[in-house]
Design a protein around this motif. Structure first.
Motif, PDB file in Angstrom:
ATOM      1  N   ARG A   1       0.831  -1.215   0.000  1.00  0.00           N
ATOM      2  CA  ARG A   1       0.000   0.000   0.000  1.00  0.00           C
ATOM      3  C   ARG A   1       0.855   1.250   0.000  1.00  0.00           C
ATOM      4  NH1 ARG A   1       0.060   4.133   3.555  1.00  0.00           N
ATOM      5  NH2 ARG A   1       0.323   2.586   5.212  1.00  0.00           N
TER       6      ARG A   1
ATOM      7  N   MET B   1       0.998   4.119  -2.879  1.00  0.00           N
ATOM      8  CA  MET B   1       0.687   5.492  -2.512  1.00  0.00           C
ATOM      9  C   MET B   1       1.763   6.448  -3.031  1.00  0.00           C
ATOM     10  SD  MET B   1       0.076   7.069   1.301  1.00  0.00           S
ATOM     11  CE  MET B   1      -1.507   6.280   1.542  1.00  0.00           C
TER      12      MET B   1
ATOM     13  N   ASP C   1     -10.181   7.100  -2.458  1.00  0.00           N
ATOM     14  CA  ASP C   1      -9.025   6.565  -1.724  1.00  0.00           C
ATOM     15  C   ASP C   1      -9.437   5.403  -0.830  1.00  0.00           C
ATOM     16  OD1 ASP C   1      -7.782   8.772  -2.861  1.00  0.00           O
ATOM     17  OD2 ASP C   1      -8.042  10.008  -1.071  1.00  0.00           O
TER      18      ASP C   1
END
Length: 251
Positions: free
Chosen positions: A132, A136, A214
């Protein structure tokens, strides 16, 4: 020698009055590979489509995302703000790792098995967080304007770290519960964990530190990783050999 001349063979022993044979529980069925691969592929494809859409727009929010933040700004009073802050705090830090440890303790059969399951659960959670974080940084979507924030945040926006981490932790603990509790009890906990993970994700929008996309991206990423992690369940919790009382294939 005729049948009449043969001696009597062994006769079945009559069962005692009021007793019934107790069936032996079979081994827990492993998740099938094909459905897990299909689920992982579908969630990964949806995540990729969402990521590409946001990249093409250079991270600019779509109309529903702007509407969601306007709604949140209009309903940011107390006690909702404090409740959202308390719930969102459980989606990061030690809480998800504590849930992963609990999942391993529930899934293991003995001391060595529990240690193995705990380590595997922690690895899945840590690897998920690393993936993740890498995505990002790669996608680098800006967050909503900092002047509108009602909570703390850092880094880029997509995918949401709290949404990803809480969904991963909820799925890992659901796996541990499934290996220990009765199906009816397990289903109740599935609902509780799903509501907790969903609540953590929604608080990120309520606190205006994330766009809704998101959070959706975090849930899709977590679902992909959980489906793939279930394929490794035989490694985390090996089968027992019923004839030997140990893991299958153990010497």
């Amino acid at each position: 020698m005729t049948s009449s001349e043969q001696g009597p063979g062994p006769r079945p022993q009559p069962s005692r009055p009021g007793t019934q044979p107790v069936p032996r529980a079979g081994p827990r069925r492993r998740p099938r590979t094909a459905p897990l691969l299909v689920l992982a592929a579908v969630c990964a494809a949806l995540f990729a489509a969402l990521a590409i859409t946001l990249s093409v727009r250079h991270g600019a929010p779509v109309a529903p995302e702007r509407a969601a933040l306007r709604w949140s700004a209009a309903h940011h009073g107390e006690p909702l703000r404090s409740m959202a802050g308390a719930l969102t705090a459980t989606g990061s830090g030690p809480v998800p790792y504590a849930l992963a440890v609990l999942a391993g303790l529930l899934a293991g059969r003995d001391a060595a098995g529990r240690l193995r399951a705990v380590l595997c659960a922690l690895v899945v959670l840590a690897v998920g967080q690393a993936i993740r974080y890498g995505l990002m940084e790669l996608l680098a979507r800006p967050r909503p304007p900092a002047a509108d924030w009602a909570g703390r945040a850092s880094g880029y926006a997509f995918p949401s770290g709290h949404a990803t981490t809480s969904a991963l932790a909820a799925g890992i603990l659901a796996w541990g519960i499934a290996r220990r509790a009765r199906p009816s009890v397990a289903r109740t906990w599935y609902v509780v964990l799903a509501l907790w993970a969903a609540g953590v994700g929604l608080t990120r929008v309520a606190l205006r530190v994330h766009w809704p996309g998101d959070v959706l991206g975090g849930w899709l990423l977590a679902a992909t990783l959980l489906a793939l992690a279930l394929l490794l369940e035989p490694f985390a919790v090996p089968r027992r050999d019923p004839s030997r009382g140990g893991p299958a294939g153990a010497p």
